[in-house]
Design a protein around this motif. Structure first.
Motif, PDB file in Angstrom:
ATOM      1  N   SER B 138     -10.163  46.382  -4.789  1.00  0.00           N
ATOM      2  CA  SER B 138     -10.910  45.723  -3.707  1.00  0.00           C
ATOM      3  C   SER B 138     -12.406  45.970  -3.906  1.00  0.00           C
ATOM      4  O   SER B 138     -12.805  46.836  -4.704  1.00  0.00           O
ATOM      5  CB  SER B 138     -10.470  46.301  -2.361  1.00  0.00           C
ATOM      6  OG  SER B 138     -10.919  47.640  -2.269  1.00  0.00           O
ATOM      7  N   GLY B 140     -14.540  47.407  -1.940  1.00  0.00           N
ATOM      8  CA  GLY B 140     -14.911  48.776  -1.573  1.00  0.00           C
ATOM      9  C   GLY B 140     -14.540  49.763  -2.671  1.00  0.00           C
ATOM     10  O   GLY B 140     -15.284  50.698  -2.964  1.00  0.00           O
ATOM     11  N   THR B 164     -23.375  50.136   0.251  1.00  0.00           N
ATOM     12  CA  THR B 164     -22.354  49.800   1.255  1.00  0.00           C
ATOM     13  C   THR B 164     -22.375  48.322   1.619  1.00  0.00           C
ATOM     14  O   THR B 164     -21.749  47.919   2.598  1.00  0.00           O
ATOM     15  CB  THR B 164     -22.546  50.653   2.531  1.00  0.00           C
ATOM     16  OG1 THR B 164     -23.897  50.495   2.975  1.00  0.00           O
ATOM     17  CG2 THR B 164     -22.257  52.108   2.282  1.00  0.00           C
ATOM     18  N   VAL B 167     -19.070  46.363   2.584  1.00  0.00           N
ATOM     19  CA  VAL B 167     -17.994  47.351   2.727  1.00  0.00           C
ATOM     20  C   VAL B 167     -17.651  47.480   4.212  1.00  0.00           C
ATOM     21  O   VAL B 167     -18.549  47.467   5.052  1.00  0.00           O
ATOM     22  CB  VAL B 167     -18.467  48.716   2.157  1.00  0.00           C
ATOM     23  CG1 VAL B 167     -17.493  49.819   2.479  1.00  0.00           C
ATOM     24  CG2 VAL B 167     -18.665  48.601   0.657  1.00  0.00           C
ATOM     25  N   ASP B 168     -16.344  47.581   4.544  1.00  0.00           N
ATOM     26  CA  ASP B 168     -15.993  47.640   5.974  1.00  0.00           C
ATOM     27  C   ASP B 168     -16.461  48.962   6.604  1.00  0.00           C
ATOM     28  O   ASP B 168     -16.802  49.923   5.897  1.00  0.00           O
ATOM     29  CB  ASP B 168     -14.498  47.402   6.188  1.00  0.00           C
ATOM     30  CG  ASP B 168     -13.637  48.508   5.617  1.00  0.00           C
ATOM     31  OD1 ASP B 168     -13.950  49.679   5.864  1.00  0.00           O
ATOM     32  OD2 ASP B 168     -12.655  48.201   4.917  1.00  0.00           O
ATOM     33  N   ILE B 169     -16.466  48.977   7.935  1.00  0.00           N
ATOM     34  CA  ILE B 169     -17.090  50.088   8.667  1.00  0.00           C
ATOM     35  C   ILE B 169     -16.449  51.428   8.325  1.00  0.00           C
ATOM     36  O   ILE B 169     -17.144  52.416   8.075  1.00  0.00           O
ATOM     37  CB  ILE B 169     -17.023  49.826  10.187  1.00  0.00           C
ATOM     38  CG1 ILE B 169     -17.913  48.618  10.514  1.00  0.00           C
ATOM     39  CG2 ILE B 169     -17.479  51.046  10.981  1.00  0.00           C
ATOM     40  CD1 ILE B 169     -17.743  48.081  11.913  1.00  0.00           C
ATOM     41  N   GLU B 170     -15.114  51.442   8.279  1.00  0.00           N
ATOM     42  CA  GLU B 170     -14.405  52.701   8.000  1.00  0.00           C
ATOM     43  C   GLU B 170     -14.783  53.237   6.606  1.00  0.00           C
ATOM     44  O   GLU B 170     -15.084  54.414   6.436  1.00  0.00           O
ATOM     45  CB  GLU B 170     -12.899  52.438   8.085  1.00  0.00           C
ATOM     46  CG  GLU B 170     -12.091  53.707   8.164  1.00  0.00           C
ATOM     47  CD  GLU B 170     -10.606  53.406   8.116  1.00  0.00           C
ATOM     48  OE1 GLU B 170     -10.210  52.257   8.317  1.00  0.00           O
ATOM     49  OE2 GLU B 170      -9.857  54.362   7.841  1.00  0.00           O
ATOM     50  N   ARG B 172     -17.453  52.470   4.956  1.00  0.00           N
ATOM     51  CA  ARG B 172     -18.875  52.841   4.944  1.00  0.00           C
ATOM     52  C   ARG B 172     -19.051  54.266   5.468  1.00  0.00           C
ATOM     53  O   ARG B 172     -19.771  55.072   4.896  1.00  0.00           O
ATOM     54  CB  ARG B 172     -19.661  51.849   5.817  1.00  0.00           C
ATOM     55  CG  ARG B 172     -21.161  52.000   5.679  1.00  0.00           C
ATOM     56  CD  ARG B 172     -21.887  51.035   6.580  1.00  0.00           C
ATOM     57  NE  ARG B 172     -21.467  49.656   6.347  1.00  0.00           N
ATOM     58  CZ  ARG B 172     -21.769  48.648   7.156  1.00  0.00           C
ATOM     59  NH1 ARG B 172     -22.458  48.859   8.251  1.00  0.00           N
ATOM     60  NH2 ARG B 172     -21.363  47.426   6.880  1.00  0.00           N
TER      61      ARG B 172
END
Lengths: 257, 305
Positions: B138, B140, B164, B167-170, B172
């Motif tokens: 992926s 990330g 980042t 990249v999704d919050i979690e 990040r």
């Protein structure tokens, strides 16, 4: 970098290069074996039997050294051009450029990768050729030296092509429109004795003439050109190609902004 | 203590005449977590490109741990780990091979390279994916792979160009935690980012670049201290009248239960609460209208500050 560190960097590049072409062996090794087998069948067995002797050998024996050299030239060239252009295309060349690896190690790594593929394919093609004819090596020394020099020269040429290439079309233009005609006109399939004086003179401007004839001398002991001249010309072209490749790397041409 | 990075009068003019850097100077101290901010095209990536040799400078001087890149770039490069903005690895290779090979380019023996690759791929949660061709990872994971690759020779200075982005919050947050950890262990970090919240959460010092010039170079604390005004959004329990007045403050009714109040430097927000209390309005929650650093950034970049 210390010498030991440089050796590690060099072996890393070489290992990566060998792994790359072995991973895609159906695209890198197999086509040469098939193409050369077809050459042996068509030119050696079917047509060659009607041609008779050339240079004092059966036509099949005469073309085998040229065809082996053709495989070495195209494979050492195409390995470096496709691998280095590929690394430029996907930007992975930056992995090397940001590292402390000296430029000459980078160049050497790619060139050794090209030489190794050229030699591996040469072994495969030689084995295939033994199904069609018998080979007696006239001079192992000449064979080994000329193979190393030739594959180095064309690996360097492939590197220069890769540096200037902007897209995948650019890496096939030189092999298609320059390398292949030079190989075909370099005496792979005929002796230069057959050419009129004018065209024999023109042919001497073709570097592939020296490569093919020097290798043929190593295998069969016959050559249309003098051996020292052949070594001298190949050596000169190799030194020039190496110097130019280093200049491209040191100046960052098409590699750094 | 010697600085991790010193840049003096650095300029870059590209072949087409575009002036990307106009003689910038800055210094990053050892152990710092340093943010480089600026709008797109400001010169951040050019600066990073020069530091790690992907861009040739036009003039100026760059030293990494006091090693001048013009005198011994190879030595300077050993100090640096770089995480670029774009994916720059062969997506047909496996993650483990990519990290081990990178170690090899820095002269690390194969066995040590394997140990380090395992250490950092594990630390970044990629060990299970080590034999997967990287094109299957992926976005990330690819970003974390580039961090592992940059760390494999254990550089003293880690430079991350928008690590980042996308990249999704979690993910990040977990990347932030990882970066904080290696910074605490002594690695100097320079980060470019568009997420000002990221710079505020992670970094101690900051440089704002705009149109090839540094318009701000200070600590984040100092920068925020200089803010003249903050806007708070108050969520009210009671329905607000059509017009709300709070003496000495600029207040604006956003909707029936939301109020926006400007608090100037030197004013106390307690006064707002007292006044609203007197008017029978009770506050259930409160937040900043915008990220404070973002406000300062916009002011600096637009030349209004």
């Amino acid at each position: 970098m210390t010498l030991a560190e440089q050796y590690v960097a060099l072996s890393t590049i070489v290992r990566k290069e060998i792994k790359r072409y072995l991973r895609i062996w159906t695209q890198t090794l197999l086509p040469s074996a098939i193409t050369m087998s077809l050459y042996f069948v068509i030119f050696g067995t079917l047509i060659g039997s009607r041609i008779g002797e050339m240079g004092g050998f059966t036509y099949m024996q005469f073309v085998v050294p040229g065809l082996i050299m053709m495989a070495i030239v195209t494979n050492s060239y195409s390995n470096v051009v496709s691998s280095f252009f590929g690394s430029k295309f996907n930007n992975s060349v930056e992995e090397l450029l940001v590292s402390p690896t000296p430029n000459y190690i980078i160049l050497l790594g790619y060139v050794i990768g090209g030489i190794s593929r050229g030699m591996l394919v040469a072994v495969v093609v030689t084995i295939v050729s033994l199904f069609f004819t018998h080979l007696h090596i006239h001079s192992y020394f000449v064979v080994v030296v000329i193979v190393l020099m030739t594959s180095t020269l064309f690996a360097l040429a492939g590197f220069i092509n890769a540096v200037f290439a902007n897209n995948f079309d650019d890496i096939s233009i030189i092999p298609t429109f320059v390398l292949t005609p030079l190989i075909y006109l370099g005496g792979v399939f005929y002796s230069m004795e057959l050419l009129p004086d004018f065209w024999a003179g023109v042919s001497r401007l073709n570097p592939l003439v020296y490569v093919v004839n020097a290798f043929r001398y190593g295998v069969l002991g016959v050559s249309d050109v003098s051996l020292p001249l052949a070594f001298g010309m190949i050596g000169l072209f190799t030194v020039l190609a190496f110097a130019y490749s280093m200049h491209l790397l040191n100046s960052g041409t098409r590699l750094r902004q | 203590m010697i600085p991790a990075l010193t840049i003096e009068n650095l300029s870059k003019v590209y072949g087409d005449g575009f002036v990307a850097l106009k003689g910038i100077s800055l210094e990053v101290q050892q152990g710092d977590f340093f943010a480089m901010l600026g709008p797109n095209g400001a010169g951040k990536s050019t600066t990073i490109g020069i530091i790690c040799s992907l861009v040739a400078k036009t003039a100026g001087k760059v030293s990494v741990f006091e090693v001048d890149i013009d005198k011994d770039f190879a030595a300077a490069k050993k100090y640096i780990g770089i995480v670029p903005q774009e994916f720059n690895f062969n997506q047909f290779e496996k993650a483990l091979d990519i990290v081990i090979n990178q170690a090899g380019y820095y002269g690390l023996p194969r066995e040590l390279a394997r140990e380090r690759a395992e250490k950092y791929l594990k630390a970044l949660g990629l060990w299970e994916k080590r034999d997967v061709p990287t094109r299957m990872l992926s976005g990330g994971m690819k970003r974390r792979l580039m961090i592992a690759r940059a760390l494999v020779h254990e550089p003293k200075l880690l430079i991350l160009d928008e690590p980042t982005a996308g990249v999704d919050i979690e993910m990040r947050r977990s990347m932030w935690d990882f970066l904080k950890k290696i910074n605490a262990q002594g690695t100097t970090i320079i980060l470019t980012t568009h997420y000002l919240e990221e710079a505020e959460a992670l970094c101690r010092h900051i440089a704002i670049i705009n149109k090839g010039e540094i318009v701000e170079h200070s600590s984040i604390k100092d920068l925020l201290r200089r803010l003249q005004r903050e806007v708070f959004i108050l969520d009210c329990l009671e329905e607000l009248p059509e017009s709300v007045t709070i003496s000495d403050f600029v207040a604006r009714r956003v909707d029936s239960h939301t109020l926006e109040v400007e608090v100037e430097k030197g004013q106390y927000i307690n006064q707002v609460f007292d006044e609203l209390d007197r008017q029978g309005i009770h506050i259930s929650s409160m937040r900043n209208r915008a990220n404070r650093l973002e406000e300062m950034f916009v002011n600096l970049v637009e030349g209004a500050a």
